[in-house]
Design a protein around this motif. Structure first.
Motif, short mmCIF file in Angstrom:
data_model
loop_
_atom_site.label_atom_id
_atom_site.label_comp_id
_atom_site.label_asym_id
_atom_site.label_seq_id
_atom_site.Cartn_x
_atom_site.Cartn_y
_atom_site.Cartn_z
N UNK A 190 10.98 5.33 0.55
CA UNK A 190 10.96 6.66 0.30
C UNK A 190 9.93 7.19 -0.51
N UNK A 191 9.51 8.37 -0.33
CA UNK A 191 8.45 8.84 -1.08
C UNK A 191 8.89 10.07 -1.27
N UNK A 239 5.25 10.01 -5.27
CA UNK A 239 5.96 8.88 -5.93
C UNK A 239 6.86 8.25 -5.29
N UNK A 240 6.83 6.86 -5.14
CA UNK A 240 7.86 5.95 -4.22
C UNK A 240 8.96 5.78 -5.04
N UNK A 252 6.55 10.47 -13.20
CA UNK A 252 5.95 11.00 -12.38
C UNK A 252 6.71 11.96 -10.97
N UNK A 253 7.85 11.90 -11.37
CA UNK A 253 8.57 12.84 -10.54
C UNK A 253 8.32 14.35 -10.60
N UNK A 309 10.63 8.31 -12.24
CA UNK A 309 9.46 8.19 -11.38
C UNK A 309 8.42 7.44 -12.10
N UNK A 310 7.82 6.31 -11.32
CA UNK A 310 6.80 5.48 -11.67
C UNK A 310 5.78 5.02 -10.77
N UNK A 311 6.14 4.92 -9.54
CA UNK A 311 5.38 4.49 -8.63
C UNK A 311 4.49 5.50 -7.74
N UNK A 312 3.50 5.82 -8.67
CA UNK A 312 2.67 7.07 -8.29
C UNK A 312 1.24 7.13 -8.09
N UNK A 313 0.68 8.10 -7.23
CA UNK A 313 -0.48 8.25 -6.90
C UNK A 313 -0.92 9.68 -6.86
#
Length: 375
Positions: A357-358, A35-36, A118-119, A58-62
């Motif tokens: 940062x990821x 997650x970014x 999403x973390x 967290x939300x920028x996730x793959x």
């Protein structure tokens, strides 16, 4: 499963939470790969953006699909996917007219804000908020799809054309992506940034970059442009509206992008009407923009042409990765979180040691493309 939980301003901790599982027939369980770290996450921890204590951030996730409900048709177990965290109901008045970004039933649905994010090692979401990633798209490019959707929404709202001159205030990940997307349409794009690290990163990617650390941003940009004022200004910092309004040319558009709930600026309506300035707030992206961001990421972040010998432009924005248990180091790389906004009362902006940062939730081996081996 392990998950990073928000406790209140300045406080978060890694906790054991119940494993993600299917609840409804259209649910998808996604094993999170990474997650970014978004500027919103940082603002939440600084107490400058509201979030529910006890929520997983967290939300920028793959990630990779681990399990699907019986009604799911668009993705299958083992698929690489990106999470669309901008949930909407689909049946309220704004949703029915296509404005899903202004859904009237947002309470409890903002992933990583008031709905668990999403973390974590996994997350459960309805099928329509999980989208397959094109084959061959590296992990470090795919993790930028969600912020790319935010940028597309704002650049579209500004109606940028080939005869526009654009200034982007801020050279963080959103500022970089904004400049990158705007440059595909505008005559010229200039990036303004005070931080030394981010200036260096911007100069590697763009021709027109202005150091505004020791000068008024509006004055410095106009001077660097030979007295010409831009027709479009994007404020990606959340604290640059005053500078943007002094910088913009008559008849221009100012797009407010950054989030900072504590920032205010005096505004005289005559300043807008007499000069024909349009002040634009685009909100979240609509549902139809997210697939466009997926396609654009495939173009900007996929394999380069044979012989090109360069890392894809999106992948180069990811400068640091940390495992989930080292989340404190990940946030520290994006400025001190212990003294207000990193200024220690000096009035100076935070100093950065990273660009994008990821935080990786997956702890197993990964391949050259950044994805788990076998995924």
């Amino acid at each position: 499963m392990r998950a990073l939980v928000y406790l209140g301003p300045g406080s978060a901790e890694l906790q054991d939470r119940p494993a993600a599982q299917l609840v409804n027939g259209d649910d998808v369980v996604v094993e999170i790969v990474g997650t970014g770290v978004c500027g919103t996450d940082r603002k939440i921890l600084l107490g400058r953006f509201p979030a529910r204590p006890g929520v997983v951030l967290g939300h920028e996730s793959v990630g990779v699909v681990r399990e699907t409900g019986p009604q799911v048709r668009s993705v299958g177990v083992g698929d690489r996917v990106v999470v669309n965290p901008t949930l909407y109901c689909g049946w309220c008045v704004p949703c029915r007219r296509g404005a899903t970004n202004f859904c009237r039933h947002k309470a409890g649905t903002e992933v990583g804000v008031d709905r668990d994010g999403t973390y974590a090692e996994a997350v459960t979401l309805p099928e329509r908020f999980v989208e397959r990633i094109p084959a061959g798209l590296p992990f470090r490019s795919a993790v930028l799809i969600e912020p790319l959707a935010c940028v597309l929404n704002n650049v579209e709202a500004a109606s940028v054309t080939f005869d526009d001159t654009v200034v982007v205030l801020g050279a963080g990940p959103i500022g970089m992506l904004t400049a990158l997307v705007a440059a595909r349409q505008a005559r010229r794009v200039t990036v303004a940034e005070p931080d030394g690290y981010r200036l260096e990163q911007a100069r590697e990617r763009f021709t027109h970059v202005v150091d505004v650390a020791a000068a008024d941003p509006a004055e410095a940009v106009v001077k660097a442009s030979g007295g010409e004022r831009p027709s479009v200004v994007f404020d990606t910092t959340g604290t640059g509206l005053d500078s943007a309004l002094r910088l913009i040319d008559d008849g221009g558009r100012v797009v407010v992008m950054g989030f900072d709930d504590t920032y205010t600026v005096p505004l005289r309506p005559l300043q807008l009407t007499n000069r024909g300035i349009r002040l634009i707030g685009a909100g979240d992206y609509r549902a139809d923009i997210f697939p466009v961001a997926v396609d654009l990421a495939a173009e900007l972040g996929g394999s380069q042409r044979p012989g090109a010998g360069t890392v894809p432009v999106l992948e180069r924005l990811v400068t640091h990765e940390f495992p989930l248990e080292r989340y404190a180091e990940a946030f520290a790389a994006l400025g001190d979180l212990t003294r207000g906004d990193g200024d220690g009362g000096t009035g100076q902006p935070p100093r950065y040691d990273a660009l994008k940062v990821v935080i990786r939730s997956h702890s197993g081996p990964v391949g050259a493309d950044g994805w788990p081996v076998g995924a």
